[in-house]
Design a protein around this motif. Structure first.
Motif, PDB file in Angstrom:
ATOM      1  N   GLY A  50       0.762  -1.176  -0.106  1.00  0.00           N
ATOM      2  CA  GLY A  50       0.072   0.000  -0.028  1.00  0.00           C
ATOM      3  C   GLY A  50       0.864   1.264  -0.001  1.00  0.00           C
ATOM      4  N   PRO A  53       6.819   4.089  -4.272  1.00  0.00           N
ATOM      5  CA  PRO A  53       6.576   4.125  -5.745  1.00  0.00           C
ATOM      6  C   PRO A  53       6.218   2.261  -6.193  1.00  0.00           C
ATOM      7  CG  PRO A  53       8.914   3.973  -5.344  1.00  0.00           C
ATOM      8  CD  PRO A  53       8.153   4.480  -3.889  1.00  0.00           C
ATOM      9  N   GLU A  65      10.188  -0.569  -3.535  1.00  0.00           N
ATOM     10  CA  GLU A  65      11.397  -0.005  -2.568  1.00  0.00           C
ATOM     11  C   GLU A  65      11.986   0.972  -3.491  1.00  0.00           C
ATOM     12  OE1 GLU A  65      11.434  -0.134   0.612  1.00  0.00           O
ATOM     13  OE2 GLU A  65       9.588  -1.363   0.602  1.00  0.00           O
ATOM     14  N   HIS A 105      13.540   8.835   6.266  1.00  0.00           N
ATOM     15  CA  HIS A 105      12.236   8.482   5.869  1.00  0.00           C
ATOM     16  C   HIS A 105      10.934   8.217   6.952  1.00  0.00           C
ATOM     17  CE1 HIS A 105       9.327   7.118   2.325  1.00  0.00           C
ATOM     18  NE2 HIS A 105       8.626   7.700   3.209  1.00  0.00           N
ATOM     19  N   ARG A 113       1.815   9.488   9.731  1.00  0.00           N
ATOM     20  CA  ARG A 113       1.372   7.933   9.657  1.00  0.00           C
ATOM     21  C   ARG A 113       1.567   7.295  10.823  1.00  0.00           C
ATOM     22  NH1 ARG A 113      -1.113   8.235   4.811  1.00  0.00           N
ATOM     23  NH2 ARG A 113       0.250   8.851   3.057  1.00  0.00           N
ATOM     24  N   ARG A 116       0.809   3.620  11.939  1.00  0.00           N
ATOM     25  CA  ARG A 116       1.761   2.461  11.899  1.00  0.00           C
ATOM     26  C   ARG A 116       2.296   2.063  13.075  1.00  0.00           C
ATOM     27  NH1 ARG A 116       5.244   4.808   6.921  1.00  0.00           N
ATOM     28  NH2 ARG A 116       3.825   5.303   5.486  1.00  0.00           N
ATOM     29  N   TYR A 163      17.212  10.795  -4.400  1.00  0.00           N
ATOM     30  CA  TYR A 163      16.688  10.299  -3.251  1.00  0.00           C
ATOM     31  C   TYR A 163      16.633  11.251  -2.042  1.00  0.00           C
ATOM     32  CZ  TYR A 163      15.205   6.143  -0.261  1.00  0.00           C
ATOM     33  OH  TYR A 163      14.729   5.140   0.369  1.00  0.00           O
ATOM     34  N   TRP A 170      10.981  17.727   2.207  1.00  0.00           N
ATOM     35  CA  TRP A 170      10.166  17.529   3.241  1.00  0.00           C
ATOM     36  C   TRP A 170      10.767  18.542   4.447  1.00  0.00           C
ATOM     37  CZ3 TRP A 170      10.571  11.470   3.074  1.00  0.00           C
ATOM     38  CH2 TRP A 170       9.949  11.033   1.903  1.00  0.00           C
TER      39      TRP A 170
HETATM   40  N1  LIG Z   1      10.351   1.932   1.983  1.00  0.00           N
HETATM   41  C1  LIG Z   1       9.537   2.389   1.068  1.00  0.00           C
HETATM   42  C2  LIG Z   1       8.761   3.324   1.800  1.00  0.00           C
HETATM   43  C3  LIG Z   1       7.370   3.880   0.663  1.00  0.00           C
HETATM   44  C4  LIG Z   1       6.439   4.834   1.324  1.00  0.00           C
HETATM   45  O1  LIG Z   1       6.217   4.822   2.735  1.00  0.00           O
HETATM   46  N2  LIG Z   1       5.904   5.696   0.500  1.00  0.00           N
HETATM   47  C5  LIG Z   1       4.900   6.509   1.071  1.00  0.00           C
HETATM   48  C6  LIG Z   1       4.952   7.876   0.580  1.00  0.00           C
HETATM   49  S1  LIG Z   1       6.379   8.766   0.855  1.00  0.00           S
HETATM   50  C7  LIG Z   1       3.326   6.211   0.978  1.00  0.00           C
HETATM   51  O2  LIG Z   1       3.176   5.390  -0.080  1.00  0.00           O
HETATM   52  N3  LIG Z   1       2.680   6.198   2.061  1.00  0.00           N
HETATM   53  C8  LIG Z   1       1.321   5.743   1.877  1.00  0.00           C
HETATM   54  C9  LIG Z   1       0.715   5.425   3.033  1.00  0.00           C
HETATM   55  O3  LIG Z   1       1.465   5.167   4.117  1.00  0.00           O
HETATM   56  O4  LIG Z   1      -0.719   5.136   3.022  1.00  0.00           O
HETATM   57  C10 LIG Z   1      10.260   2.940  -0.184  1.00  0.00           C
HETATM   58  O5  LIG Z   1      11.183   3.428   0.037  1.00  0.00           O
HETATM   59  O6  LIG Z   1       9.580   2.762  -1.395  1.00  0.00           O
END
Ligand SMILES: N[C@@H](CCC(=O)N[C@@H](CS)C(=O)NCC(=O)O)C(=O)O
Length: 206
Positions: A50, A53, A65, A105, A113, A116, A163, A170
């Motif tokens: 969910g 990318p 990832e 991140h 979030r 989580r 990256y 942010w």
């Molecule tokens: N470890 C993953 C993290 C991806 C991630 O957390 N993306 C966030 C956006 S920055 C996301 O899709 N969040 C949606 C959610 O938490 O519902 C990666 O680097 O691809």
């Protein structure tokens, strides 16, 4: 054609910038977070985590990832020279990427979030209140240890740079003043001059 599932301003944009840097054509498919599309069955069939990318290859293989996608892009576009051949340089580049994925991140995600990691409102508030402090200490680490010059690898651009650019984008929103970090500020200004970033901004992805 490659298909990138993204949401504007998120870490998925590092992948979009890298695709532009590599000169690879791609279809950008927006996942609307306002409609929580990342939680709906259609998107979960693409990425069960969910998250964005997700990158769909021409043969239908789905990759997720950010760091893995960036490495994949560099591997299929060797002429773009996005990963150094020197092992120590490559290790510093990946050390930056792993730090961004596992620490910076995650620190940022504590703002929006919190569910989580916890269930109660007071826990969310605690986590949100801590974000300016944790992101400031991440910025200090980036300033002192990650940026070896104008870019992560000094003069040389690599996949760690888009990256880092997206994550540092942010900082102001997390109440961390970029002007307190001269190397980060210079890096952000430099990244804004790149054609890849102009293109992505032009598409309103950032
Ligand atoms: N470890 C993953 C993290 C991806 C991630 O957390 N993306 C966030 C956006 S920055 C996301 O899709 N969040 C949606 C959610 O938490 O519902 C990666 O680097 O691809």
């Amino acid at each position: 054609m490659l298909k990138l599932y993204y949401a504007p301003g998120t870490i998925s944009i590092a992948v979009a910038i890298a695709l532009e840097e590599a000169g690879l054509a791609f279809e950008a498919v927006k996942v609307d977070f306002k409609l929580a599309e990342q939680t709906l069955p259609d998107y979960l069939a693409i990425n069960p985590k969910g998250r964005v990318p997700a990158l769909v290859l021409e043969d239908g293989t789905i990759l997720t990832e950010t760091g893995a996608l960036l490495d994949y892009i560099a591997a299929i576009a060797p002429s773009a020279n996005l990963v150094p051949t020197d092992p120590a340089q490559a290790a510093h580049m990946r050390s930056a990427m792993y730090y961004l994925a596992s620490t910076m991140h995650v620190a940022h995600a504590h703002k929006m979030r919190g569910s989580r990691w916890a269930d109660t409102q007071s826990s969310f508030e605690d986590m949100q209140a801590k974000v300016p402090q944790t992101m400031a200490s991440c910025a200090t680490y980036v300033e002192d240890q990650i940026l070896h010059g104008a870019f992560v690898l000094g003069d040389r651009f690599s996949i760690a740079d888009p990256y880092l650019f997206v994550v540092c984008n942010w900082l102001e929103g997390d109440n961390v003043k970029v002007s307190n970090y001269p190397k980060i500020q210079n890096f952000m200004t430099l990244m804004e001059t790149r054609a890849s970033v102009h293109t992505i901004r032009g598409k309103a992805m950032l």
